[in-house]
Design a protein around this motif. Structure first.
Motif, PDB file in Angstrom:
ATOM      1  N   UNK A  22       0.791  -1.379  -0.153  1.00 15.47           N
ATOM      2  CA  UNK A  22      -0.197  -0.038   0.078  1.00 15.47           C
ATOM      3  C   UNK A  22       0.791   1.215   0.071  1.00 15.47           C
ATOM      4  N   UNK A  23       2.063   1.162   0.498  1.00 15.57           N
ATOM      5  CA  UNK A  23       2.843   2.330   0.653  1.00 15.57           C
ATOM      6  C   UNK A  23       3.374   2.498  -0.829  1.00 15.57           C
ATOM      7  N   UNK A  24       3.785   1.465  -1.679  1.00 18.06           N
ATOM      8  CA  UNK A  24       4.136   1.597  -3.034  1.00 18.06           C
ATOM      9  C   UNK A  24       2.978   2.023  -3.848  1.00 18.06           C
ATOM     10  N   UNK A  25       1.647   1.471  -3.659  1.00 18.47           N
ATOM     11  CA  UNK A  25       0.805   1.967  -4.455  1.00 18.47           C
ATOM     12  C   UNK A  25       0.151   3.446  -4.295  1.00 18.47           C
ATOM     13  N   UNK A  26       0.219   3.841  -3.004  1.00 18.41           N
ATOM     14  CA  UNK A  26       0.187   5.354  -2.672  1.00 18.41           C
ATOM     15  C   UNK A  26       1.096   6.200  -3.499  1.00 18.41           C
ATOM     16  N   UNK A  27       2.545   5.854  -3.348  1.00 19.81           N
ATOM     17  CA  UNK A  27       3.571   6.498  -4.041  1.00 19.81           C
ATOM     18  C   UNK A  27       3.247   6.601  -5.385  1.00 19.81           C
ATOM     19  N   UNK A  28       3.065   5.474  -6.011  1.00 24.30           N
ATOM     20  CA  UNK A  28       2.888   5.362  -7.354  1.00 24.30           C
ATOM     21  C   UNK A  28       1.815   6.093  -7.989  1.00 24.30           C
ATOM     22  N   UNK A 138       0.869   4.812   5.431  1.00 25.90           N
ATOM     23  CA  UNK A 138       0.246   4.962   4.110  1.00 25.90           C
ATOM     24  C   UNK A 138      -0.329   6.469   4.240  1.00 25.90           C
ATOM     25  N   UNK A 139      -1.277   6.710   5.368  1.00 26.60           N
ATOM     26  CA  UNK A 139      -1.848   7.961   5.108  1.00 26.60           C
ATOM     27  C   UNK A 139      -0.926   9.008   5.395  1.00 26.60           C
ATOM     28  N   UNK A 140       0.275   8.666   6.293  1.00 26.80           N
ATOM     29  CA  UNK A 140       1.147   9.830   6.186  1.00 26.80           C
ATOM     30  C   UNK A 140       1.826  10.311   5.065  1.00 26.80           C
ATOM     31  N   UNK A 141       1.891   9.299   4.231  1.00 22.84           N
ATOM     32  CA  UNK A 141       2.866   9.516   2.894  1.00 22.84           C
ATOM     33  C   UNK A 141       1.969   9.882   1.837  1.00 22.84           C
ATOM     34  N   UNK A 142       0.446   9.694   1.975  1.00 19.76           N
ATOM     35  CA  UNK A 142      -0.443  10.140   1.040  1.00 19.76           C
ATOM     36  C   UNK A 142      -0.459  11.609   1.151  1.00 19.76           C
ATOM     37  N   UNK A 143      -0.904  12.014   2.614  1.00 21.94           N
ATOM     38  CA  UNK A 143      -1.192  13.438   2.791  1.00 21.94           C
ATOM     39  C   UNK A 143       0.076  14.319   2.687  1.00 21.94           C
ATOM     40  N   UNK A 144       1.360  13.613   2.725  1.00 20.85           N
ATOM     41  CA  UNK A 144       2.410  14.507   2.617  1.00 20.85           C
ATOM     42  C   UNK A 144       2.546  14.765   0.838  1.00 20.85           C
ATOM     43  N   UNK A 145       2.678  13.787   0.365  1.00 22.54           N
ATOM     44  CA  UNK A 145       2.536  13.922  -1.349  1.00 22.54           C
ATOM     45  C   UNK A 145       1.712  14.909  -1.695  1.00 22.54           C
ATOM     46  N   UNK A 146       0.462  14.711  -1.270  1.00 24.63           N
ATOM     47  CA  UNK A 146      -0.534  15.797  -1.497  1.00 24.63           C
ATOM     48  C   UNK A 146      -0.207  17.408  -1.299  1.00 24.63           C
ATOM     49  N   UNK A 147       0.424  17.473  -0.061  1.00 23.87           N
ATOM     50  CA  UNK A 147       0.848  18.996   0.330  1.00 23.87           C
ATOM     51  C   UNK A 147       1.901  19.202  -0.624  1.00 23.87           C
ATOM     52  N   UNK A 148       2.835  18.264  -0.822  1.00 20.52           N
ATOM     53  CA  UNK A 148       4.053  18.474  -1.758  1.00 20.52           C
ATOM     54  C   UNK A 148       3.717  18.835  -3.128  1.00 20.52           C
ATOM     55  N   UNK A 149       2.606  18.092  -3.574  1.00 24.58           N
ATOM     56  CA  UNK A 149       2.298  18.224  -4.972  1.00 24.58           C
ATOM     57  C   UNK A 149       1.193  19.204  -5.176  1.00 24.58           C
TER      58      UNK A 149
END
Ligand code: SAM
Length: 347
Positions: A22-28, A138-149
């Motif tokens: 799920x970390x990979x899927x979210x990152x992708x 997974x949620x930490x990464x998803x939220x962070x990428x959303x803020x980053x992008x």
């Protein structure tokens, strides 16, 4: 634009299989470029490859990258961001981090699974929290990428063999067979070697043509490989219709089956189709992809590249003056779109 790379630490294949996937899927899906995982896990790598095949993109997962190797690989130009509930609030540091996106170095985002060693806290350029509450990586990464992008990752349109068309209810999936699928379909329909060689030659020319054209290459690839599959049913002028029916039965996207239907010469007009006793359908290529496939077929005889003017002459000699004229016009149009004389393509 900086490359965004995720490092997943503490992965235990037996325990974390699902969450690391799920970390990979979210990152992708949220626009990261690459992911490294500390523990070797071939199954995870293969799983993501198959997701790419189905849903598009080239997101890569490399497993077995030890923490030391990862840390030694980081250069001064790179930025290391550690996501941790103990860090500083994302909203306080995100504008500073966003500037790094336009710089040359890479942005590494470190997420843990088990206890993260102290060195990561000290080596990181930013220790960032998404709330100071424990949440999942997974949620930490998803939220962070959303803020980053800035939410732009939601516009990402990856193109694989399956397109999900948004629906209010139910599911709508379009199937764009890739080369492997097309080969399976050709073999399943008992295409002989000659037909397969011809199809591959047409595909090669078609992909050469569309290299510089903004179009959906999945359609061109599939329709050029499948354009003559109907010859297994009818080897005459009706073969394009039979191919269209086969594509429909295989539940292939209409965009592909339509290109198969319209590939003969530079299309068949309604009047001509009536005279030929073809089922009452539109056989004239309209979309760029349909035109590319028809045009590529005109450049191949058997599995040989033929001069377009010889091909046109053959039509004229058969008394097919109007279709010959349309082939010439189509050839000129596609050459103009491609930005080069497609009659020069070599395979
Ligand atoms: N016990 C681990 C530790 O001491 O670091 C934390 C394990 S936690 C389940 C897994 C990962 O999720 C963490 O390493 C971190 O990357 C991420 N994480 C969890 N909560 C977070 C939060 N509030 N903010 C940022 N990242 C978080």
């Amino acid at each position: 634009m900086a490359e965004v790379v995720i490092y997943r630490y503490g992965h235990r294949p037996s325990r974390d299989k699902r969450i690391t996937t799920h970390v990979a899927l979210t990152s992708r899906a949220m626009g990261a470029d690459y992911m490294m995982v500390d523990t070797g896990d071939r199954a995870l790598e293969e799983n993501i490859k198959s997701v790419n095949r189905n849903f598009g993109g080239e997101f890569k997962v490399e497993t077995g990258v030890s923490l030391n190797t990862f840390l030694n690989n980081i250069t001064k130009e790179d930025t290391l961001i550690h996501l941790t509930m103990y860090g500083q609030p994302v909203e306080d540091r995100i504008s500073e981090i966003k500037k790094k996106l336009n710089e040359d170095g890479r942005i590494f985002i470190f997420v843990g699974a088990e206890k993260v060693p102290g060195i990561i806290y000290s080596k990181s350029n930013f220790n960032i929290s998404i709330t100071n509450q424990p949440i999942s990586e997974v949620s930490a990464l998803g939220l962070f990428l959303d803020r980053l992008k800035d939410g732009k990752e939601l516009d990402l349109r990856l193109k694989g063999r399956l397109d999900i068309l948004p629906q209010e209810r139910g599911k709508n999936i379009e199937f764009y067979p890739d080369s492997k699928d097309c080969m399976e379909i050709l073999l399943r329909h008992k295409c002989n070697e000659k037909l397969i060689e011809h199809s591959i030659a047409v595909q090669e020319v078609a992909m050469n043509i569309c290299a510089g054209i903004k179009c959906d290459k999945r359609i061109v690839n599939a329709a050029s490989l499948l354009h003559d599959v109907g010859r297994t049913v009818d080897n005459g002028v009706k073969h394009s219709y039979e191919g269209y029916i086969i594509c429909k039965r295989e539940k292939i996207s209409d965009k592909v089956s339509s290109a198969v239907l319209k590939h003969t010469g530079a299309g068949i007009t309604r009047e001509e189709s009536k005279k030929l006793f073809l089922p009452d359908l539109d056989y004239m290529p309209e979309t760029l992809e349909e035109k590319i496939v028809a045009c590529a077929d005109n450049l191949i005889k058997g599995d040989e590249r033929v001069d377009i003017f010889d091909q046109i002459k053959r039509y004229e000699e058969k008394g097919l003056k109007e279709p010959a004229g349309r082939i010439l016009e189509l050839y000129k149009f596609i050459s103009q779109e491609a930005g080069f004389d497609i009659n020069l393509i070599e395979i």
